[in-house]
Design a protein around this motif. Sequence first.
Motif, PDB file in Angstrom:
ATOM      1  N   ASN A 177       0.640  -1.420   0.156  1.00  0.00           N
ATOM      2  CA  ASN A 177       0.261   0.025   0.285  1.00  0.00           C
ATOM      3  C   ASN A 177       0.993   1.135   0.054  1.00  0.00           C
ATOM      4  OD1 ASN A 177      -1.234   1.942   0.535  1.00  0.00           O
ATOM      5  ND2 ASN A 177      -2.977   0.538   1.518  1.00  0.00           N
ATOM      6  N   LYS A 178       0.768   1.992  -1.486  1.00  0.00           N
ATOM      7  CA  LYS A 178       1.985   3.128  -1.002  1.00  0.00           C
ATOM      8  C   LYS A 178       1.341   4.144  -0.081  1.00  0.00           C
ATOM      9  CE  LYS A 178       3.110   2.294  -6.206  1.00  0.00           C
ATOM     10  NZ  LYS A 178       2.796   0.650  -6.151  1.00  0.00           N
ATOM     11  N   VAL A 179       0.327   4.433   0.070  1.00  0.00           N
ATOM     12  CA  VAL A 179      -0.420   5.885   0.912  1.00  0.00           C
ATOM     13  C   VAL A 179       0.447   4.735   2.746  1.00  0.00           C
ATOM     14  CG1 VAL A 179      -1.871   6.148   2.576  1.00  0.00           C
ATOM     15  CG2 VAL A 179      -2.366   6.258   0.053  1.00  0.00           C
ATOM     16  N   LEU A 180       0.484   4.076   2.425  1.00  0.00           N
ATOM     17  CA  LEU A 180       0.586   3.552   4.133  1.00  0.00           C
ATOM     18  C   LEU A 180       2.287   3.333   4.132  1.00  0.00           C
ATOM     19  CD1 LEU A 180      -0.724  -0.040   5.283  1.00  0.00           C
ATOM     20  CD2 LEU A 180      -0.724   2.432   6.554  1.00  0.00           C
ATOM     21  N   LEU A 181       2.876   2.828   2.998  1.00  0.00           N
ATOM     22  CA  LEU A 181       4.121   3.343   3.463  1.00  0.00           C
ATOM     23  C   LEU A 181       4.602   4.505   3.062  1.00  0.00           C
ATOM     24  CD1 LEU A 181       7.091   1.357   2.622  1.00  0.00           C
ATOM     25  CD2 LEU A 181       6.746   1.145   0.061  1.00  0.00           C
ATOM     26  N   GLU A 182       4.670   5.735   2.463  1.00  0.00           N
ATOM     27  CA  GLU A 182       5.238   6.725   2.279  1.00  0.00           C
ATOM     28  C   GLU A 182       4.650   7.320   3.951  1.00  0.00           C
ATOM     29  OE1 GLU A 182       4.725  11.529   0.186  1.00  0.00           O
ATOM     30  OE2 GLU A 182       3.311   9.417  -0.697  1.00  0.00           O
ATOM     31  N   ALA A 183       3.980   7.128   4.501  1.00  0.00           N
ATOM     32  CA  ALA A 183       3.374   7.310   5.457  1.00  0.00           C
ATOM     33  C   ALA A 183       4.402   7.309   7.387  1.00  0.00           C
ATOM     34  CB  ALA A 183       1.417   7.747   5.862  1.00  0.00           C
ATOM     35  N   ALA A 184       4.975   6.125   6.580  1.00  0.00           N
ATOM     36  CA  ALA A 184       5.617   5.198   7.640  1.00  0.00           C
ATOM     37  C   ALA A 184       7.346   5.588   7.470  1.00  0.00           C
ATOM     38  CB  ALA A 184       5.892   3.567   7.538  1.00  0.00           C
ATOM     39  N   LYS A 185       7.919   6.176   5.639  1.00  0.00           N
ATOM     40  CA  LYS A 185       8.807   6.682   6.384  1.00  0.00           C
ATOM     41  C   LYS A 185       7.816   7.881   6.399  1.00  0.00           C
ATOM     42  CE  LYS A 185      10.117   3.787   1.762  1.00  0.00           C
ATOM     43  NZ  LYS A 185      10.592   4.149   0.557  1.00  0.00           N
ATOM     44  N   LEU A 186       8.065   8.554   6.227  1.00  0.00           N
ATOM     45  CA  LEU A 186       8.031  10.278   6.069  1.00  0.00           C
ATOM     46  C   LEU A 186       8.187  10.287   8.246  1.00  0.00           C
ATOM     47  CD1 LEU A 186       8.319  12.834   4.980  1.00  0.00           C
ATOM     48  CD2 LEU A 186       5.621  12.665   4.623  1.00  0.00           C
ATOM     49  N   ASP A 187       7.383   8.782   8.653  1.00  0.00           N
ATOM     50  CA  ASP A 187       6.630   9.289   9.994  1.00  0.00           C
ATOM     51  C   ASP A 187       8.013   8.890  10.812  1.00  0.00           C
ATOM     52  OD1 ASP A 187       5.233   9.616  12.633  1.00  0.00           O
ATOM     53  OD2 ASP A 187       5.585   7.786  12.793  1.00  0.00           O
ATOM     54  N   PHE A 188       8.516   7.940  10.497  1.00  0.00           N
ATOM     55  CA  PHE A 188      10.279   7.086  11.148  1.00  0.00           C
ATOM     56  C   PHE A 188      10.829   8.546  10.934  1.00  0.00           C
ATOM     57  CE2 PHE A 188      13.594   5.474  10.780  1.00  0.00           C
ATOM     58  CZ  PHE A 188      14.264   4.553  12.187  1.00  0.00           C
ATOM     59  N   ASN A 189      11.033   9.241   9.445  1.00  0.00           N
ATOM     60  CA  ASN A 189      12.351  10.313   9.486  1.00  0.00           C
ATOM     61  C   ASN A 189      11.568  11.093  10.360  1.00  0.00           C
ATOM     62  OD1 ASN A 189      13.421   8.899   7.695  1.00  0.00           O
ATOM     63  ND2 ASN A 189      13.247   9.851   5.940  1.00  0.00           N
ATOM     64  N   ILE A 190      10.966  11.740  10.655  1.00  0.00           N
ATOM     65  CA  ILE A 190      10.508  12.926  11.292  1.00  0.00           C
ATOM     66  C   ILE A 190      10.521  12.665  12.764  1.00  0.00           C
ATOM     67  CG2 ILE A 190       8.461  14.329  12.597  1.00  0.00           C
ATOM     68  CD1 ILE A 190       7.343  14.228   9.653  1.00  0.00           C
ATOM     69  N   VAL A 191      10.644  11.748  13.213  1.00  0.00           N
ATOM     70  CA  VAL A 191      10.706  10.996  14.793  1.00  0.00           C
ATOM     71  C   VAL A 191      11.998  11.336  14.372  1.00  0.00           C
ATOM     72  CG1 VAL A 191      10.633   8.955  15.983  1.00  0.00           C
ATOM     73  CG2 VAL A 191       8.498   9.635  15.172  1.00  0.00           C
ATOM     74  N   GLN A 192      12.637  10.609  13.735  1.00  0.00           N
ATOM     75  CA  GLN A 192      14.350  10.562  13.565  1.00  0.00           C
ATOM     76  C   GLN A 192      14.820  12.071  13.870  1.00  0.00           C
ATOM     77  OE1 GLN A 192      17.009   9.693   9.897  1.00  0.00           O
ATOM     78  NE2 GLN A 192      17.178   7.632  11.674  1.00  0.00           N
ATOM     79  N   SER A 193      14.337  13.016  13.185  1.00  0.00           N
ATOM     80  CA  SER A 193      15.232  14.545  13.832  1.00  0.00           C
ATOM     81  C   SER A 193      14.069  14.582  14.952  1.00  0.00           C
ATOM     82  CB  SER A 193      14.148  14.953  12.722  1.00  0.00           C
ATOM     83  OG  SER A 193      14.501  14.560  10.912  1.00  0.00           O
TER      84      SER A 193
END
Length: 578
Positions: free
Chosen positions: A252-268
């Motif tokens: 699911n491309k929406v799920l995947l993009e949401a997960a990647k972006l959330d991971f990077n934001i949390v990491q920042s």
Amino acid sequence: MLLNSSFVSLHSFFKPQQLQRTNLPSSNGSLHPCYATSSNISQRKSVNYQPNIWNYDTLLSLKHDYADVKYVNRSRRLQEEVRGMINEENVEILELIENVKRLGLSYHFEKEIREALDRFLLLEEYHDAFIGKSLHDTALKFRLLREFGYDVSADVFERFKNNTGNFKTCLVKDVQGMLSLYEASFMSYEGENILDEANSFTSFHLRGVHGNISNFLFEQVSHSLELPLHRRFQRLEARWYIELYGKRKDANKVLLEAAKLDFNIVQSNLQLDLIEMSRWWKGMGLAPKLSFGRDRLMECYFWAVGMAPLEPKFSDLRKGLTKVCSLITLIDDIYDIYGTLDELELFTMAVESWDINAVNILPDYMKIFFLALYNTVSELAYDALKENGYDILPYLVKAWSNMLKAFLQEARWCDDKHMPKFDEYLNNAWVSVSGVVLLNHTYFLLNQTITKEGLEHLENFHLLLQRPSIIFRLCNDLATSSAELQRGEVANSIMCYMKENGVNEMVAHKYIHNLLNETWKKMNKDRVTYSTFPKYYLETLTNLARISHCTYQYGDGYGALDTISQNRIKALILEPIN
């Protein structure tokens, strides 16, 4: 912030001088002589710990690019799309919830996920929700419900047994179902034999998996057999699953993009906290003064992230735990390696008294640490008093005192070359491992409602604090026992069990692993049945056990960082997902 007389300069008492005899009242009222002469300095052990591998100047210059508002706004829009998916009533909702959780997004949708799971439990009989379902569906539903705190019965798996009471052999061909049952078996409570049988059945057959299965499924099987999902560091697991899920053609491309972006934001956001902690640690100046000990700020921060919930509001908790963990690491080295028995007795009494004047009777190298501990803990207590009106200092001091008494007992065993009985060792060791100190600070740093009942449980070492501390201790012993024996320590769970029972190391390891499993079962039940502590605190209790497994999975990932441990820290904190 400094609170007048509660805080003392770290340098005012730290003056190079010849160590002399001092006197301190002992517990029976007489004078306790302590000698810090050249004769006991010769007793000091030395350990060539791996030096700190992280450059603090580099950490202070981290870019934290994904903290930018444009990424945050995009992430929120994607979250709304995912929220809409969860709210739809469709037959694929369990798979969706599973992927949302494993991709690290579920903390955004707890209300929606609970409502979706509640819909499965509206039928008059719980079993009805499982009738006609495949092994995978049944096991997945069972695991998700238990993960989210529903006390559901394991009897739903009875229908997958044959007339002789064993699991049906035809299930072996269903690799996905077997994997789901395997993962579900780790949600078991003490005495749930059917889940014990499920674990033995699935683990045996999954180790022989081959043939026509997808790479996606094969990687999941291999990964789970190393360490089951329920016992993994959840945020680190999310990174692994994001990368695996991205290889799926039907992802699911929406799920995947949401997960990647959330991971990077949390990491920042984590990087911003790490910058603050690096500045704090450099300013403390403890590592250069106590060069015999481990300088492990980054590893302490990794541990704190492993314990704390993800939400931005828990930044203070992560930073507080980093401070506490850093101090624990150094005081552990003082007791294990550098301090003489006389000095350790003095230091233990000084902390128990929590009297700043006690610093005068300590040797120089202990003075700076005592003041660092005094200032740090007092500041945490001051902030709690200011924000919530509670005087938490007595609870924090008691937790530190009890841990140091347990340290001191281990030092005495080492000095006497005494090997205690296994139960005697473990009753002391689950306190000395420091889990109770971390969990006491966590309770107050969560900025939640503090209750009288909760305070009583903290003071009386509630079972909920004991369980993860025992897991922490056993994971630590399994990974570090050889190194501890080399530096002269005589007591750990493996050696104590071997000597007491006259068995070899392999038998002792098996016993310790069984004890780990039984402790997890008790903790699984406690998480559901005890409502004294709030949800987030229960989460940190479980996370303490998880970060213990993570840190000691392949050896001592704290004291002697290997490549795997370094890469895990980089993946979680330093390197964003492309």
